[in-house]
Design an enzyme around this catalytic site. Structure first.
Site, PDB file in Angstrom:
ATOM      1  CG  MET A   1      -1.458  -4.639  -4.075  1.00 42.32           C
ATOM      2  SD  MET A   1      -0.932  -3.210  -3.406  1.00 42.32           S
ATOM      3  CE  MET A   1      -2.698  -2.341  -3.840  1.00 42.32           C
ATOM      4  CD  GLU A   2      -4.311  -8.421 -12.061  1.00 40.45           C
ATOM      5  OE1 GLU A   2      -4.520  -8.179 -13.358  1.00 40.45           O
ATOM      6  OE2 GLU A   2      -3.352  -9.113 -11.619  1.00 40.45           O
TER       7      GLU A   2
ATOM      8  CB  CYS B   1      -8.077 -13.404  -5.967  1.00 44.11           C
ATOM      9  SG  CYS B   1      -8.735 -12.051  -7.166  1.00 44.11           S
TER      10      CYS B   1
ATOM     11  NE  ARG C   1      -4.933  -2.749   1.479  1.00 44.15           N
ATOM     12  CZ  ARG C   1      -5.937  -2.307   2.214  1.00 44.15           C
ATOM     13  NH1 ARG C   1      -6.885  -1.309   2.070  1.00 44.15           N
ATOM     14  NH2 ARG C   1      -6.138  -3.076   3.212  1.00 44.15           N
TER      15      ARG C   1
END
Length: 327
Positions: free
Chosen positions: A8-9, A98, A224
């Site tokens: 997760m950037e 992405c 997440r």
């Protein structure tokens, strides 16, 4: 069931990978992407994003880490993959998922899913460039604006020699809005033989079991959901062993989370500029407050705090109080 920790950037980086893999239950991690443009990156550029490369491509807890590359030039990606291979990564992953606008505008990430031929060329070039013992995998969404070319992309990735494919069960247009279209992953499995990893909307043990049932995949990637509930992978492993379904937050007690937050804070303090440190902790708490009432209380207490020294003092006080309660 194999559980992979998603990148997760801007959040799930080296520091949080370290913390979440200490909890247990995670079998493999994929790093956040390293952008490749028109030059071969130096060793320090790879190690800056993936410090685990200095320790045999594993986290402190010993969980292997694949390194993800993002770009659109097959030749340049191949050259960078060859340079990366010299650092002995556990594997090289290619980002075709992405959804970020700035990334897509520069022909990176999910926008390439409109060009299955190019996707295949990229995978094939990287596969040729690295030693056979280093796995080359890919991560894709179902498409850019729609999922009409999902099968074409999956077939191109397989034909190019990838060892594994992670599918985030949404298009770029869907963003992160629920639901995830797990049934489309099942469709893809009818077209390709390479192992597929299901990704998207896995927040609980029940979600993981349902995703496995719908997709037929025995490999899941969670992002997440793990940030929100760090004990989720451990709870999934617990279900495999006992058949018991733990509720969100039951995998790791809050008193243990306080210790892990201290590890996280030390890591953030070592790698992040002072003015941004408090924001990183609050970013994580913002996710965890969906599961832990104590995280909501912590978020409220720290919401207006920006001084790193005050965060230090708060963490020390929380740990002291938890020790006193246990005593």
């Amino acid at each position: 069931m194999q559980i992979m920790l998603a990148p997760m950037e801007g959040l799930l980086d080296h520091t949080l990978r370290d913390v979440l893999t200490r909890v247990g239950g995670v079998d493999l991690c994929v790093s956040e992407f390293i952008r490749v443009t028109n030059t071969v990156l130096p060793r320090r550029a790879f190690e800056r994003v993936v410090p685990e490369l200095r320790q045999k491509s594993r986290t402190v807890a010993g969980v292997p880490v694949k390194v993800q590359l993002l770009g659109s030039d097959p030749s340049c990606l191949a050259d960078n993959a060859a340079a990366l291979a010299e650092l002995a990564p556990h594997g090289i992953d290619l980002n075709f998922g992405c959804p970020a606008k700035t990334v897509n505008q520069h022909r990176g990430g999910a926008v390439l899913l409109d060009e299955p031929e190019l996707v295949g060329q990229i995978v094939a070039a990287v596969r040729r460039a690295v030693p056979a013992h280093i796995p080359v995998s890919a991560k894709m969404r179902l498409g850019y604006n729609d999922d009409s070319r999902a099968e074409d992309c999956a077939l191109a990735i397989e034909a190019a020699g990838a060892s594994e494919l992670v599918v985030h069960a949404r298009t770029k247009a869907h963003g992160y809005r629920p639901p995830a279209y797990w049934d489309r992953i099942a469709d893809l499995r009818q077209h390709v033989r390479l192992p597929i990893v299901a990704n998207g909307e896995i927040w609980t043990v029940a979600d993981a079991l349902r995703c496995q049932e719908v997709t037929g995949c025995d490999r899941l990637m969670i992002g997440r959901g793990m940030v929100t509930d760090p004990g989720l992978a451990l709870a999934i492993a617990h279900h495999r062993q006992t058949g018991q379904v733990l509720l969100p937050g039951q995998g790791v007690a809050w008193v243990v989370m306080l210790d892990l937050m201290q590890v996280f804070w030390v890591g953030v303090s070592a790698r992040v500029a002072t003015r941004h440190r408090a924001g990183r902790l609050k970013q994580w708490l913002n996710y965890m407050r969906r599961v832990y009432p104590q995280a909501q209380q912590a978020f409220d207490a720290l919401r207006l705090v920006h001084d790193a020294q005050k965060i230090d003092a708060w963490l020390f006080q929380q740990q002291s109080e938890s020790v006193s309660c246990l005593g």
